[in-house]
Scaffold this active site. Structure first.
Site: not given
Lengths: 185, 81
Positions: A151-153, B46
């Protein structure tokens, strides 16, 4: 709520293994909101001459999402329904997707101020190294790298073998002439 | 006089991450903003970068949400008029 002995032990190792950081130890909060607010507050007074702060915290369950998630259609209603089911929804500043907080998770943040532009890679490498070192002290071999299907790599996901157990994200903001950089897992 | 809202040319290492995206816009076109207010969020792998308004005035958007940007890109202006 007190940190488990294992978690408290990790925090003690952190303080000794990383003397260049100021480690707050494991802070326990009555709500995840309080923990997130404290994590995001730490950068308010830091200067580039200050020692970076390493903070670990635990709290009751909550779901922490990014700002992009919070702006999706239906978010307000979804957050309301989740809160009614005992999962308050909080919005963080750093990147990445939704992640749960619970008594079984440990949130770790490294906060520093930079006089000039830093490198994204350096922030990720530093916190990944901190966590790898901490876990090696209890004979757990973890490595950074993207895991297929996770998940969410991300390139700086942390895992044991093929299984991801942590993701890293960062938040950078200007404060005067300094850049406040928060890297979180 | 319009002041550009530009990403610092060295905001991130373009050799490692050539592009970022405008993940969020926090004010609409023409909105009044104060200098220092966070007007946009740029996401690179991110990592979230808060972009502040360079001056008081009205915001004009050159690159909207979802747009792809490189370090140094001008994503809008603030019109002090």
């Amino acid at each position: 709520m007190e940190a488990s002995p294992a978690v408290a032990g990790l925090a003690a190792v952190a303080g000794k293994a990383f003397p260049t950081f100021f480690s707050t130890g494991v802070r326990t909060f009555s709500t995840a909101q309080a923990g997130l607010e404290r994590q995001e507050w730490f950068g308010e007074d830091l200067t580039p001459d200050d020692t970076p702060i390493l903070m670990a915290w635990q709290a009751p369950r909550a779901l922490i999402v990014g700002r992009s998630d919070a702006r999706l259609p239906g978010f307000a209603r979804a957050a309301e329904e989740l809160a009614a089911e005992g999962w308050p929804v909080l919005v963080r500043r750093s990147g990445g997707s939704a992640c749960p907080v619970s008594p079984g998770t440990l949130q770790i943040a490294l906060v520093r101020a930079s006089a000039g532009q830093g490198e994204i890679e350096a922030g990720y490498r530093t916190l990944a190294s901190v966590i790898e070192t901490l876990l090696s002290g209890v004979n757990v071999l973890c490595e950074a790298g993207e895991r297929p299907g996770a998940f969410c790599p991300g390139r700086y996901d942390l895992g044991v073998g093929p299984r991801k157990f942590a993701g890293l994200s960062q938040h950078w903001r200007s404060r005067g002439s300094a850049i406040i950089i928060s890297t979180a897992a | 006089m319009a002041t550009e809202t530009a990403l610092p040319p060295d905001l991130w290492d373009a050799a490692a991450n050539p592009e970022g995206i405008v993940a969020n816009r926090f004010f609409t076109e023409g909105a009044g903003v104060r200098k220092g207010a966070t007007v946009a969020e740029i996401m690179v792998e991110k990592t979230s970068f808060d972009i502040a308004a360079p001056a008081d005035g009205h915001l004009h958007i050159a690159v909207g949400k979802g747009g792809v940007v490189k370090p140094g890109a001008v994503i809008g202006t603030v019109d002090g008029g």
